[in-house]
Design an enzyme around this catalytic site. Sequence first.
Site, short mmCIF file in Angstrom:
data_model
loop_
_atom_site.label_atom_id
_atom_site.label_comp_id
_atom_site.label_asym_id
_atom_site.label_seq_id
_atom_site.Cartn_x
_atom_site.Cartn_y
_atom_site.Cartn_z
N CYS A 120 -18.52 -10.38 -20.41
CA CYS A 120 -18.48 -11.59 -19.57
C CYS A 120 -19.26 -12.70 -20.26
O CYS A 120 -20.42 -12.51 -20.63
CB CYS A 120 -19.06 -11.27 -18.20
SG CYS A 120 -19.21 -12.71 -17.13
N CYS A 171 -22.45 -13.50 -17.89
CA CYS A 171 -23.58 -12.58 -17.64
C CYS A 171 -23.68 -11.43 -18.63
O CYS A 171 -24.65 -10.67 -18.60
CB CYS A 171 -23.51 -12.03 -16.23
SG CYS A 171 -22.32 -10.69 -16.02
N CYS A 182 -4.65 -10.49 -17.50
CA CYS A 182 -4.42 -11.75 -18.22
C CYS A 182 -5.70 -12.58 -18.08
O CYS A 182 -6.00 -13.10 -17.01
CB CYS A 182 -3.22 -12.44 -17.56
SG CYS A 182 -2.73 -13.94 -18.37
FE FE Z 1 -20.31 -11.72 -15.33
#
Ligand code: FE
Length: 135
Positions: free
Chosen positions: A48, A51, A120
Amino acid sequence: MSKKVIKTENEWKKILTPEQFYVLRQKGTEPPFSGKYYYHKEDGIYICAACGNELFDSKAKYDSGSGWPSFFEPLSHDNIETEMDYSYNMERIEVKCACCASHLGHVFPDGPKPTGMRYCINSISLNFTERKDKK
Ligand code: FE
């Protein structure tokens, strides 16, 4: 899964670029074929961009022709969350990071075997990192 990351939108705004903030925190979509990971074929883990939660293994990445990085499964179903998204007069399933609730993309039931799913995902929602358990 790592711990929940909770920040105010003002805090996210300070950490993310305006383009990242638009996609990750305001459910935006990057233009197709524009992202840095669409043609990316290295071996490793996509995390991510907000984070650092581990989201997708490069082994599940495939060329969907869509213009966005596509995966047939997440690294772990515990690391992502899905939610119905009825925006733009469409019925789609939104994919979010389970740690920080940032928007990643959508999942569609038109992927390849073995799962038949197509995650996606916006390139801008991801960062790429080496596999930790490299054998
Ligand atoms: Fe995250």
